[in-house]
Design a protein around this motif. Sequence first.
Motif, short mmCIF file in Angstrom:
data_model
loop_
_atom_site.label_atom_id
_atom_site.label_comp_id
_atom_site.label_asym_id
_atom_site.label_seq_id
_atom_site.Cartn_x
_atom_site.Cartn_y
_atom_site.Cartn_z
N ASN A 81 0.85 -1.18 0.00
CA ASN A 81 0.00 0.00 0.00
C ASN A 81 0.90 1.24 0.00
O ASN A 81 1.63 1.48 0.96
CB ASN A 81 -0.90 -0.01 1.24
CG ASN A 81 -1.84 1.15 1.31
OD1 ASN A 81 -1.64 2.18 0.67
ND2 ASN A 81 -2.87 1.02 2.11
N PRO A 82 0.85 2.04 -1.07
CA PRO A 82 1.75 3.21 -1.13
C PRO A 82 1.49 4.23 -0.03
O PRO A 82 2.37 5.04 0.27
CB PRO A 82 1.48 3.80 -2.52
CG PRO A 82 0.23 3.20 -2.99
CD PRO A 82 0.02 1.92 -2.26
N ASN A 83 0.31 4.18 0.59
CA ASN A 83 0.02 5.11 1.68
C ASN A 83 0.84 4.81 2.94
O ASN A 83 0.92 5.64 3.83
CB ASN A 83 -1.47 5.09 2.02
CG ASN A 83 -2.32 5.59 0.87
OD1 ASN A 83 -1.91 6.47 0.12
ND2 ASN A 83 -3.49 5.00 0.70
N HIS A 84 1.42 3.62 3.01
CA HIS A 84 2.24 3.25 4.16
C HIS A 84 3.73 3.20 3.82
O HIS A 84 4.56 2.98 4.70
CB HIS A 84 1.81 1.89 4.71
CG HIS A 84 0.38 1.85 5.12
ND1 HIS A 84 -0.43 0.77 4.89
CD2 HIS A 84 -0.41 2.77 5.72
CE1 HIS A 84 -1.64 1.02 5.34
NE2 HIS A 84 -1.65 2.23 5.84
N ALA A 85 4.06 3.35 2.56
CA ALA A 85 5.44 3.18 2.11
C ALA A 85 6.40 4.18 2.73
O ALA A 85 7.53 3.84 3.10
CB ALA A 85 5.51 3.27 0.59
N GLY A 101 5.73 -5.14 -10.00
CA GLY A 101 4.69 -5.83 -10.76
C GLY A 101 3.29 -5.56 -10.24
O GLY A 101 2.32 -5.97 -10.86
N THR A 102 3.16 -4.88 -9.11
CA THR A 102 1.85 -4.52 -8.61
C THR A 102 1.44 -3.18 -9.22
O THR A 102 2.30 -2.42 -9.67
CB THR A 102 1.83 -4.42 -7.07
OG1 THR A 102 2.71 -3.38 -6.65
CG2 THR A 102 2.24 -5.74 -6.43
N PRO A 103 0.15 -2.89 -9.26
CA PRO A 103 -0.31 -1.64 -9.91
C PRO A 103 0.31 -0.36 -9.34
O PRO A 103 0.57 0.57 -10.09
CB PRO A 103 -1.83 -1.65 -9.66
CG PRO A 103 -2.18 -3.09 -9.47
CD PRO A 103 -0.98 -3.71 -8.81
N ASP A 104 0.58 -0.32 -8.05
CA ASP A 104 1.13 0.89 -7.44
C ASP A 104 2.61 0.76 -7.11
O ASP A 104 3.12 1.48 -6.26
CB ASP A 104 0.36 1.21 -6.15
CG ASP A 104 -1.06 1.69 -6.42
OD1 ASP A 104 -1.26 2.38 -7.44
OD2 ASP A 104 -1.95 1.37 -5.62
N LYS A 107 4.68 4.09 -7.34
CA LYS A 107 4.33 5.02 -6.28
C LYS A 107 4.86 4.53 -4.94
O LYS A 107 5.38 5.30 -4.13
CB LYS A 107 2.82 5.23 -6.22
CG LYS A 107 2.40 6.26 -5.20
CD LYS A 107 0.91 6.52 -5.24
CE LYS A 107 0.55 7.59 -4.21
NZ LYS A 107 -0.88 7.83 -4.15
N PHE A 108 4.72 3.21 -4.69
CA PHE A 108 5.24 2.63 -3.45
C PHE A 108 6.74 2.89 -3.34
O PHE A 108 7.23 3.36 -2.32
CB PHE A 108 4.97 1.12 -3.39
CG PHE A 108 5.51 0.49 -2.13
CD1 PHE A 108 4.71 0.37 -1.02
CD2 PHE A 108 6.82 0.05 -2.07
CE1 PHE A 108 5.21 -0.18 0.16
CE2 PHE A 108 7.33 -0.50 -0.90
CZ PHE A 108 6.51 -0.62 0.21
N ARG A 109 7.47 2.57 -4.40
CA ARG A 109 8.92 2.72 -4.39
C ARG A 109 9.33 4.16 -4.14
O ARG A 109 10.26 4.44 -3.38
CB ARG A 109 9.52 2.22 -5.71
CG ARG A 109 10.99 1.93 -5.64
CD ARG A 109 11.56 1.32 -6.93
NE ARG A 109 10.66 0.61 -7.79
CZ ARG A 109 10.04 1.13 -8.87
NH1 ARG A 109 10.22 2.37 -9.21
NH2 ARG A 109 9.23 0.39 -9.61
N MET A 110 8.64 5.11 -4.78
CA MET A 110 8.97 6.52 -4.61
C MET A 110 8.71 6.98 -3.17
O MET A 110 9.52 7.70 -2.58
CB MET A 110 8.16 7.36 -5.60
CG MET A 110 8.65 7.22 -7.03
SD MET A 110 7.60 7.99 -8.30
CE MET A 110 7.09 9.50 -7.57
#
Length: 123
Positions: A81-85, A101-104, A107-110
């Motif tokens: 979940n990019p909101n917790h990344a 490979g996941t949709p986000d 965004k997660f990585r950033m």
Amino acid sequence: MKNIEIKWTKKAAVICCVLALTACANTSEDYAKAGDWTSVGYSDGVKGKPHRTAGDFKGYDTVNVNDYAQGYLKGVKEYCNPNHAYQIGLSGNYYEGVCEGTPDSQKFRMEWQRGWSDSQLNK
């Protein structure tokens, strides 16, 4: 004086409850010993650990790789979940690429990188 005693008692009770719950928390090892491979997979996934293979569980008589995989996918979905990344990076937890490979994933990585960079500044 009674208010102070009541507040202290409530705080002490909360602290005791948290410590008791922490002491009872199951680990992947506990789940594996119990044969709960779904929980082993979930535990690995939600922590952002790489997917394990049956060979990684050599010390166990039986391993249900399908249950492990189902639990792992559920855990990774929550972890990615990019909101917790940002918080994951900020806490100093290294990202091992499990979200690729996941949709986000981008965004997660950033967000993780932003948190990781901030954590390094605070050292």
